[in-house]
Design a protein around this motif. Structure first.
Motif, PDB file in Angstrom:
ATOM      1  N   HIS A  10       2.349  13.016   7.349  1.00  0.00           N
ATOM      2  CA  HIS A  10       3.560  13.834   7.311  1.00  0.00           C
ATOM      3  C   HIS A  10       3.312  15.295   7.678  1.00  0.00           C
ATOM      4  N   ARG A  65       6.562   5.329  -7.113  1.00  0.00           N
ATOM      5  CA  ARG A  65       6.547   4.630  -5.828  1.00  0.00           C
ATOM      6  C   ARG A  65       6.882   3.165  -6.048  1.00  0.00           C
ATOM      7  N   GLN A 108       7.867   1.328  -0.444  1.00  0.00           N
ATOM      8  CA  GLN A 108       6.937   0.890   0.590  1.00  0.00           C
ATOM      9  C   GLN A 108       7.643   0.187   1.752  1.00  0.00           C
ATOM     10  N   ARG A 111       8.072   2.537   4.677  1.00  0.00           N
ATOM     11  CA  ARG A 111       6.928   3.345   5.086  1.00  0.00           C
ATOM     12  C   ARG A 111       6.077   2.660   6.166  1.00  0.00           C
ATOM     13  N   VAL A 114       3.606   4.769   8.342  1.00  0.00           N
ATOM     14  CA  VAL A 114       2.339   5.142   7.714  1.00  0.00           C
ATOM     15  C   VAL A 114       1.323   4.012   7.844  1.00  0.00           C
ATOM     16  N   ASP A 238      -0.824   4.902   1.155  1.00  0.00           N
ATOM     17  CA  ASP A 238       0.167   5.651   0.383  1.00  0.00           C
ATOM     18  C   ASP A 238      -0.480   6.651  -0.567  1.00  0.00           C
TER      19      ASP A 238
END
Length: 313
Positions: A10, A65, A108, A111, A114, A238
């Motif tokens: 990020h 998360r 998740q 994401r 990522v 993560d």
């Protein structure tokens, strides 16, 4: 770290990432990471309470998360119930799907960028290889290695027999096509462990832990053919992207920690500190699971048990 840094972290600069090669001196950042595949039970409550307490005592930040990569079993109602039950138990968090934050998204399932960036870095570094073996294939030839006195790791898998493992010269069982080089391409991808390497770490609760790569665990899945990263890869990517400095979770994931240390090394990421909690068991001494509906936080709330009673039950 180039493209990997910009996509996965990020916008962190090279300098910031280099500083993050160690967690020393960073503000404490912990996390709660429920999986919304059922209602949380007493064991989850105890572990999450420990994670919450350690973050608050350290004066640091706590991240919520939602680990919802299991497409078949994850449900919105379970995710909502997890947030509600944990808040009812007196826990709060500084970042998460319901409060936002600088390192989102915090589910998740949102994401994928990522994880694809992490897969690409592993592929470019030669750490992973395509594998066409199914779980059924592996069950027929092997079984998970169980160390004496170790709790069963829910993310464990049979020690891989090397069916699709490339030779030391880089020759694989089948040729990697151009499409495979660009992305996971509907294949299983395995992380090649350094056979014979000792992976040792100090656990903040259980002391020194030691595993032997190639014996206690073998080449493990980093990406599944259904287009989803493995728990190991998603967790590592993560935790690094969210700058987690300590991971608090159950003792059944001790062996997963050894795998994740190898992934961190391959990705050039710092290891967080580790703190594994003893597991809660039922009357037969078996580890609590989400099938134990009678011990779910939701059911115990219905029985009018107090927060303190649930945490110490």
């Amino acid at each position: 770290m180039g493209e990997f840094a910009s996509a996965a972290w990020h916008g962190y600069t090279e300098r910031e990432l280099n500083l993050h090669s160690s967690t020393a001196g960073l503000q404490y950042r912990g996390r709660l990471a429920p999986s919304p595949t059922g209602y949380l039970h007493v064991g989850h409550a105890r572990t999450f309470a420990t994670a919450w307490r350690r973050a608050r005592e350290a004066g640091g930040a706590l991240v919520m998360r939602m680990e919802d990569l299991d497409r078949d079993r994850s449900r919105e109602e379970y995710a909502a119930a997890a947030l509600e039950d944990l808040r009812w138990l007196g826990m709060d968090w500084d970042e998460g799907p319901d409060v936002g934050g600088a390192f989102g998204p915090y589910a998740q399932s949102q994401r994928s960028e990522v994880y694809l960036a992490a897969w690409k870095r592993l592929h470019e570094g030669g750490f992973i290889y395509p594998c066409r073996c199914s779980r059924k294939d592996l069950a027929a030839v092997s079984a998970p290695h169980e160390g004496a006195g170790q709790e069963q790791d829910p993310e464990d898998e049979p020690v891989y027999p090397g069916t699709c493992r490339p030779s030391r010269t880089g020759e694989g069982v089948f040729e990697i096509s151009s499409s495979m080089a660009d992305g996971p391409s509907g294949m299983n991808w395995r992380f090649r462990v350094p056979d014979g390497e000792v992976v040792e770490f100090e656990d903040g609760n259980l002391g020194t832990q030691r595993y032997l790569a190639g014996v206690d665990f073998g080449d493990f899945l980093a990406w599944r053919r259904d287009g989803v990263p493995s728990y190991q890869l998603a967790c590592v990517a993560d935790d690094a992207a969210m700058r987690i400095t300590e991971v608090v979770r159950g003792a059944d994931l001790l062996k997963s920690t050894a795998r994740q240390i190898l992934l961190n090394s391959a990705l050039g990421c710092a290891d967080p500190s580790w703190f594994h909690c003893e597991l809660s068991v039922d009357e037969q001494g078996k580890r609590l699971a989400k099938r134990h509906d009678a011990l779910s936080i939701r059911e115990l709330r219905r029985r009018r048990m107090t927060q303190a009673e649930i945490i110490r039950t």
